[in-house]
Design a protein around this motif. Sequence first.
Motif, PDB file in Angstrom:
ATOM      1  N   GLY A 380       0.762  -0.945   0.312  1.00 41.03           N
ATOM      2  CA  GLY A 380       0.170  -0.099   0.205  1.00 41.03           C
ATOM      3  C   GLY A 380       0.613   0.827  -0.292  1.00 41.03           C
ATOM      4  O   GLY A 380       0.384   2.260  -0.163  1.00 41.03           O
ATOM      5  N   GLU A 381       1.818   1.317   0.673  1.00 46.50           N
ATOM      6  CA  GLU A 381       2.774   1.782   0.445  1.00 46.50           C
ATOM      7  C   GLU A 381       3.525   2.341  -0.166  1.00 46.50           C
ATOM      8  O   GLU A 381       3.530   3.701  -1.218  1.00 46.50           O
ATOM      9  N   LEU A 382       3.690   1.333  -1.090  1.00 49.20           N
ATOM     10  CA  LEU A 382       4.469   1.508  -2.444  1.00 49.20           C
ATOM     11  C   LEU A 382       3.525   1.511  -3.773  1.00 49.20           C
ATOM     12  O   LEU A 382       3.948   2.470  -4.479  1.00 49.20           O
ATOM     13  N   LEU A 383       2.396   1.261  -3.672  1.00 50.51           N
ATOM     14  CA  LEU A 383       1.247   1.202  -5.285  1.00 50.51           C
ATOM     15  C   LEU A 383       0.092   1.793  -4.875  1.00 50.51           C
ATOM     16  O   LEU A 383      -0.257   3.022  -4.588  1.00 50.51           O
ATOM     17  N   THR A 384      -0.703   1.934  -3.675  1.00 51.78           N
ATOM     18  CA  THR A 384      -2.335   2.454  -3.936  1.00 51.78           C
ATOM     19  C   THR A 384      -2.470   2.448  -2.533  1.00 51.78           C
ATOM     20  O   THR A 384      -2.670   1.102  -1.538  1.00 51.78           O
ATOM     21  N   PRO A 385      -3.399   3.202  -2.161  1.00 47.46           N
ATOM     22  CA  PRO A 385      -3.452   3.343  -0.015  1.00 47.46           C
ATOM     23  C   PRO A 385      -5.065   2.504  -0.184  1.00 47.46           C
ATOM     24  O   PRO A 385      -5.103   2.008   0.865  1.00 47.46           O
ATOM     25  N   VAL A 386      -5.649   2.009  -1.795  1.00 42.19           N
ATOM     26  CA  VAL A 386      -6.700   0.759  -0.959  1.00 42.19           C
ATOM     27  C   VAL A 386      -6.148  -0.445  -0.782  1.00 42.19           C
ATOM     28  O   VAL A 386      -7.049  -0.827   0.517  1.00 42.19           O
ATOM     29  N   LEU A 387      -4.775  -0.383  -1.038  1.00 38.02           N
ATOM     30  CA  LEU A 387      -4.699  -1.912   0.227  1.00 38.02           C
ATOM     31  C   LEU A 387      -4.456  -1.666   1.848  1.00 38.02           C
ATOM     32  O   LEU A 387      -4.624  -2.777   1.824  1.00 38.02           O
TER      33      LEU A 387
END
Length: 504
Positions: A380-387
């Motif tokens: 989530g930190e690297l890609l998207t906050p949705v994670l």
Amino acid sequence: MSTVAPPADWRRLDPRTVLVTALVVAGVVAGAAIPVTLGLTRWSSLPVAVLQVFAGAVLIIGVAAGADRIRWHRTRYRIGEEHVDLHTGLLLVKRRSLARSRIRTVDLTANLMLRLLGLVTVRIGTGEQGADSTLELDPVTRAEGERLRRLLLDRAATAPAGVHREGELAVLDPRWIRYAPVSFVAPMLGGAAAGAVMQVSEWVGAQGEVIEWVGDRFRDTPLLWTVIALVLAALVAGVVGALGLWIEMWWNYRLEREAGGTLRVRRGLFTSRSISVEEARLRGVDLVEPLGVRLLGAARLDAITTGLAKDHEARNADHNTLLPVAPRTRADSVAADVLREADPPTAAALTPHPRAARGRRLRWSLAAALGPVLILTLLGELLTPVLHWIALGCAVVAVPVAVVLALDAYRGLGHAISGRYLVTRSGTVRRSTAALERAGVIGWTVKQSVFQRRAGLLSVTATTAAGGGAYTAYDTDASEGLDFAAEAVPELLEPFLERSPKKA
């Protein structure tokens, strides 16, 4: 000079094996005929395609039947005083022999077609690893199969002493079918059904239409409810499949003790099976409680025995199951009958394990639950906050489940000595209560990791030539576990123990 047995000693398989092969191949060909015919219509007219498929089917069936006719002609078997011989093969002739003294199993199996013709497949095995440990006679008449079973398992031995009756020990109770939907088979079959629908639709080129049809049904439904509805549909399909599988496997079930000390299990609706277990080879029983059926107070009973077939086909046929999932009290009573004990060892009061064992299970479960949460958080930190939200949802669901399973696993731990048997219990998703005959233990394995040493724990494993080969009391108190092993089998572990002097 070697003596040759008279020709009358040799027997052949039933000649109707050719008919069975022809019918089986015809069924397979019929199933493939429609898609093949439709495929051929791309290059020729429908009548021509049908004629081509029909000619090909006749050729395939004829070749298969002819090959089986040759196999039948070249196969013969003989039951001698000391050996069972099987000769077969045309270009590569195989001559195999099993010593009668080593034979441990004679199992009879018949699918629906064989049953209609009064035939069975006989599997004669020594219980050892490898294909050379089993002879298969496929098929013979049912009367011949029964004759072979009685002849090869008759050791002229005296049955073990005990207080329990001969004859019927357990029969099917149709009410036991209620446990089928809560087994792990149901969700597996549900997933398999969904996958089969997609695979078949792809074969016929209609996968897109299937997906579009499902999408139309849920066009105005929120995504969450759509997923829930599809999962429920798969579960319903899995439940139906589990019920059907249970009926096929366990209909006509009967457990009985025959003269001379042989336990015989008979079961099956379309495919009938007859499995025999010599009591002389029985070393105990294993009461298995998968999580779903355990919540309903039920259990399955397996045999811990030497000499059962260990090849791939046998492992997939539940050869060691003496009683299907039934009420726990019924499983305990059958265990007592099978072991010829007044009180079932599987119901003995067990010694609980130290609280340090509970802490170990909590740490393991929480680590397994929080591992994926940590990975999702990092992604989530690297890609998207949705994670992050997905990680939060996983944590909310997984952590309580992990704690509950860990506490349940701790409550299930225990060990005891009950008469002639040592008893160990462990597991939560699949709880196992094994009652192993103390005389069947051939060694002990004591394991103590660094963390166990700090907590004052160790695991002791009884090794045996029967069943799974090893039965472990996990995370016992260090001194208590060693005392348990030393008392269970006196003098086996004693030479390796150092007794601390008792305080005055």
